[in-house]
Design a protein around this motif. Structure first.
Motif, PDB file in Angstrom:
ATOM      1  N   ASP A  32       0.844  -1.207   0.000  1.00  0.00           N
ATOM      2  CA  ASP A  32       0.000   0.000   0.000  1.00  0.00           C
ATOM      3  C   ASP A  32       0.876   1.253   0.000  1.00  0.00           C
ATOM      4  O   ASP A  32       0.514   2.264  -0.594  1.00  0.00           O
ATOM      5  N   ASN A  33       2.008   1.196   0.720  1.00  0.00           N
ATOM      6  CA  ASN A  33       2.957   2.329   0.766  1.00  0.00           C
ATOM      7  C   ASN A  33       2.238   3.647   1.031  1.00  0.00           C
ATOM      8  O   ASN A  33       2.376   4.612   0.272  1.00  0.00           O
ATOM      9  N   PRO A  34       1.455   3.710   2.131  1.00  0.00           N
ATOM     10  CA  PRO A  34       0.611   4.898   2.344  1.00  0.00           C
ATOM     11  C   PRO A  34       1.403   6.125   2.757  1.00  0.00           C
ATOM     12  O   PRO A  34       2.447   6.019   3.400  1.00  0.00           O
ATOM     13  N   LYS A  35       0.881   7.293   2.373  1.00  0.00           N
ATOM     14  CA  LYS A  35       1.371   8.565   2.926  1.00  0.00           C
ATOM     15  C   LYS A  35       0.423   8.872   4.075  1.00  0.00           C
ATOM     16  O   LYS A  35      -0.684   9.342   3.866  1.00  0.00           O
ATOM     17  N   HIS A  93       0.806   3.981   8.851  1.00  0.00           N
ATOM     18  CA  HIS A  93       1.398   2.745   8.351  1.00  0.00           C
ATOM     19  C   HIS A  93       1.679   1.836   9.538  1.00  0.00           C
ATOM     20  O   HIS A  93       2.286   2.264  10.523  1.00  0.00           O
ATOM     21  N   THR A 135       3.818   8.087   8.145  1.00  0.00           N
ATOM     22  CA  THR A 135       5.011   8.150   7.294  1.00  0.00           C
ATOM     23  C   THR A 135       5.310   9.558   6.800  1.00  0.00           C
ATOM     24  O   THR A 135       6.355   9.798   6.212  1.00  0.00           O
ATOM     25  N   HIS A 136       4.368  10.479   7.001  1.00  0.00           N
ATOM     26  CA  HIS A 136       4.591  11.863   6.558  1.00  0.00           C
ATOM     27  C   HIS A 136       5.165  12.721   7.685  1.00  0.00           C
ATOM     28  O   HIS A 136       6.096  13.488   7.489  1.00  0.00           O
ATOM     29  N   SER A 165       2.838   5.779  -5.440  1.00  0.00           N
ATOM     30  CA  SER A 165       1.850   4.926  -4.762  1.00  0.00           C
ATOM     31  C   SER A 165       0.600   5.715  -4.386  1.00  0.00           C
ATOM     32  O   SER A 165      -0.507   5.171  -4.403  1.00  0.00           O
ATOM     33  N   VAL A 166       0.786   6.994  -4.033  1.00  0.00           N
ATOM     34  CA  VAL A 166      -0.347   7.831  -3.649  1.00  0.00           C
ATOM     35  C   VAL A 166      -1.274   8.021  -4.854  1.00  0.00           C
ATOM     36  O   VAL A 166      -2.507   7.900  -4.747  1.00  0.00           O
ATOM     37  N   ARG A 190      -2.283  -0.941  -6.989  1.00  0.00           N
ATOM     38  CA  ARG A 190      -1.114  -0.855  -6.112  1.00  0.00           C
ATOM     39  C   ARG A 190       0.158  -1.057  -6.926  1.00  0.00           C
ATOM     40  O   ARG A 190       0.141  -1.625  -8.014  1.00  0.00           O
ATOM     41  N   VAL A 207       6.159  -0.699  -4.812  1.00  0.00           N
ATOM     42  CA  VAL A 207       7.032   0.427  -4.468  1.00  0.00           C
ATOM     43  C   VAL A 207       6.962   0.707  -2.973  1.00  0.00           C
ATOM     44  O   VAL A 207       5.891   0.635  -2.379  1.00  0.00           O
ATOM     45  N   THR A 208       8.108   1.002  -2.373  1.00  0.00           N
ATOM     46  CA  THR A 208       8.142   1.566  -1.027  1.00  0.00           C
ATOM     47  C   THR A 208       8.891   2.895  -1.108  1.00  0.00           C
ATOM     48  O   THR A 208       9.932   2.977  -1.755  1.00  0.00           O
ATOM     49  N   SER A 209       8.337   3.916  -0.463  1.00  0.00           N
ATOM     50  CA  SER A 209       8.932   5.251  -0.511  1.00  0.00           C
ATOM     51  C   SER A 209       9.855   5.465   0.680  1.00  0.00           C
ATOM     52  O   SER A 209       9.470   5.220   1.828  1.00  0.00           O
ATOM     53  N   PRO A 267       9.977   3.456   5.763  1.00  0.00           N
ATOM     54  CA  PRO A 267       9.109   4.184   4.832  1.00  0.00           C
ATOM     55  C   PRO A 267       8.910   5.628   5.284  1.00  0.00           C
ATOM     56  O   PRO A 267       8.662   5.884   6.458  1.00  0.00           O
ATOM     57  N   SER A 268       9.038   6.550   4.345  1.00  0.00           N
ATOM     58  CA  SER A 268       8.912   7.965   4.716  1.00  0.00           C
ATOM     59  C   SER A 268       8.477   8.805   3.530  1.00  0.00           C
ATOM     60  O   SER A 268       8.912   8.593   2.404  1.00  0.00           O
ATOM     61  N   TYR A 269       7.614   9.782   3.823  1.00  0.00           N
ATOM     62  CA  TYR A 269       7.257  10.825   2.862  1.00  0.00           C
ATOM     63  C   TYR A 269       7.712  12.198   3.380  1.00  0.00           C
ATOM     64  O   TYR A 269       7.247  13.231   2.903  1.00  0.00           O
ATOM     65  N   ALA A 270       8.613  12.209   4.380  1.00  0.00           N
ATOM     66  CA  ALA A 270       9.096  13.468   4.950  1.00  0.00           C
ATOM     67  C   ALA A 270      10.372  13.854   4.225  1.00  0.00           C
ATOM     68  O   ALA A 270      11.350  13.121   4.272  1.00  0.00           O
TER      69      ALA A 270
END
Lengths: 100, 415
Positions: free
Chosen positions: A45-48, A51, A71-72, B241-242, B250, B253-255, B301-304
């Motif tokens: 899913d790799n959610p923002k 998680h 994760t954000h 992924s978003v 899906r 991918v992992t961010s 995993p991170s979006y920061a």
């Protein structure tokens, strides 16, 4: 740097831990299709946002446990034992990242 | 306006007041032939090649922020094609070849500097692995030279080659065509050339929904209204992924956050790109004189877009073991980009499970070097509906069939 509350040792620096990826993935049976196995092995899913993930206190007690983390913002919402079921599906409102 | 020495001279007579904006900041129209989601290097290159190679000019590039503000502005600007497998070698070397002609093609100086890439071997095992690596490159028709310890020392005098070095250098290899290019110039060069061919570049435009009719994507809803399109392409790197979730599928991918940093500028000291696979560190000196450093991912995993201090320290520690003389430099800036890592460290370029929707993602830690080929191949599949021959091995379906192209070793970043 995150401060991670190990469920056995308490609050420690992120650098003592290793992330083991998404929690609660159910392994398919051997008779299942290549597609099912491919999805299980690789697709995420790799959610923002919220998680559920496995972490190991690798430079400490060596134990695995679960973290519910954003994760954000990197905010840790809860920690629970590796064998516990996932927490309630509805995360608290604070789990949502601010609009960007 | 064509940039040339003549236009510069002409401007000298008129006070340099004749310059116009490099590209047109457009507003969305109701419909296009193709929409590209993501205004980074890959998205802008896709738009340019759609117009240039396929004569499709009713194209919009939708960018949530400003163009080149994501990973295109956050990388360490290294270009190279030292990969192991024939499929990857073809793909990445085509990209490097496009870079070699890009300043002329775009009439925009991308400041390509083929100063050479030097990989360091710190052990006998590293030496063996690098012999294999360099030989694989040669078998794929890409020049590579093995280096002795003395040759490395001659190329990189600042390296710690003393008997007490924490990381002894036993040798290495070089790809002399590797080097660096100016990241902002890639985004602006492609934007300017695409805009001149009629492409609309639309900033501050975030996709909030994919519009579907009969299961097919026929456009997008954005914060700036509804836009229809025959075909839609995604080039969103760490946010793939978003967008996939919005479209209903899906990705494998992992961010993760990948950090980089620069020191204060100093006089020229390092005229190659150094990569130390043993520590993950890679170091170069920018044209401004800053020492540019990077190494491992923040491995969760991170979006920061900032990166953890623990990893910042590890990157600096690795760099200082190689270059002790850098220890007195002040750090000027540190940042992170969100990279889309897949299990085999190879890209995904082609159709998605949703009809009319195509994707270019999975470049992970190495997207900058691949901007020209990523744009070229995504434009091809958007224009023709068929994958470009270079991109055929790099389909989403390989994660079901198991035909992975595992470039983890050549990706250069500890995963």
């Amino acid at each position: 740097m995150m401060q991670i509350p190990c469920i056995y040792c308490g609050l420690r620096d992120e650098s003592e831990f290793t992330c083991g990826g998404t929690s609660h993935l159910a392994r398919p049976g051997l008779e299942q299709s290549d597609r099912t196995w491919g999805e299980y092995l690789f697709f995420r899913d790799n959610p923002k946002g919220l998680h559920l993930e496995r972490w190991r206190h690798s430079q400490g007690c060596g134990q695995w446990f679960n973290i519910a983390r954003n994760t954000h913002t990197h905010a840790i919402l809860s920690v629970y034992a590796i064998t516990d079921p996932p927490p309630s599906a509805d995360p608290p409102p604070s789990a949502d990242p601010p609009p960007s | 306006m064509k940039y040339s020495a003549w236009s510069l001279l002409r401007g000298a007579l008129s006070g340099q007041r004749h310059w116009t904006a490099a590209w047109r900041d457009a507003s969305p129209k109701p419909g296009y032939d193709v929409i590209i989601v993501g205004g980074g290097g890959h998205g802008l290159a896709t738009a340019y090649y759609l117009a240039k190679n396929h004569r499709i000019t009713r194209v919009a590039v939708l960018e949530r922020g400003w163009i080149g503000g994501g990973n295109t502005g956050r990388n360490t600007t290294i270009v190279r094609s030292n990969y192991l497998y024939p499929e990857s070698a073809r793909l990445y070397d085509f990209s490097l070849q496009l870079y070699e002609g890009l300043s002329q093609a775009l009439n925009f100086n991308i400041m390509l500097s083929q100063r050479g890439l030097v990989l360091l071997a710190h052990s006998r095992h590293d030496l063996d692995a690098m012999s294999r690596w360099a030989n694989a490159m040669r078998m794929n028709g890409i020049a590579a030279e093995l280096l002795t310890r003395a040759q490395v020392g001659a190329l990189v005098p600042a390296l710690d080659l003393s008997p007490t070095a924490r990381l002894p250098v036993l040798g290495g290899f070089t790809q002399r065509r590797g080097g660096t290019a100016r990241h902002d110039a890639i985004a602006w060069g492609y934007a300017r050339a695409a805009s001149a061919l009629g492409v609309d570049i639309i900033q501050n435009c975030e996709v909030i929904e994919f519009i579907k009719e009969g299961g097919r994507v026929v456009g997008v809803n954005t914060n700036r209204g509804r836009i229809r399109a025959e075909r839609t392409g995604i080039a969103a790197a760490g946010h793939s992924s978003v967008l996939a979730k919005l479209a209903g599928f899906r990705l494998p991918v992992t961010s993760y956050a990948l950090q980089a940093m620069v020191s204060e500028p100093i006089k020229p000291l390092l005229d190659t790109v150094i990569l130390s696979p043993g520590t993950g560190a890679y170091v170069s000196q920018s044209d401004k004189g800053e020492i540019v450093m990077g190494a491992m991912l923040d491995l969760f995993p991170s979006y920061a877009q900032r990166g953890s201090f623990a990893v910042t320290q590890a990157i600096i520690a690795a760099t200082l073991e190689l270059f002790p003389s850098f220890s007195r430099l002040n750090l000027l800036r540190q940042w992170a980009g969100i990279v889309d890592v897949v299990h085999d460290s190879s890209p995904i370029i082609g159709p998605t499970p949703v009809p009319n929707l195509f994707i270019n993602c999975g470049w992970g830690t190495g997207g900058f070097k691949a901007i020209p080929v990523g744009g070229w191949t995504l434009a091809h599949v958007l224009a023709t509906g068929r994958s470009h021959p270079l991109a055929e091995p790099f389909q989403l379906e390989r994660f079901i069939t198991g035909r992975l192209i595992d470039e983890a070793a050549a990706s250069g970043i500890a995963h």
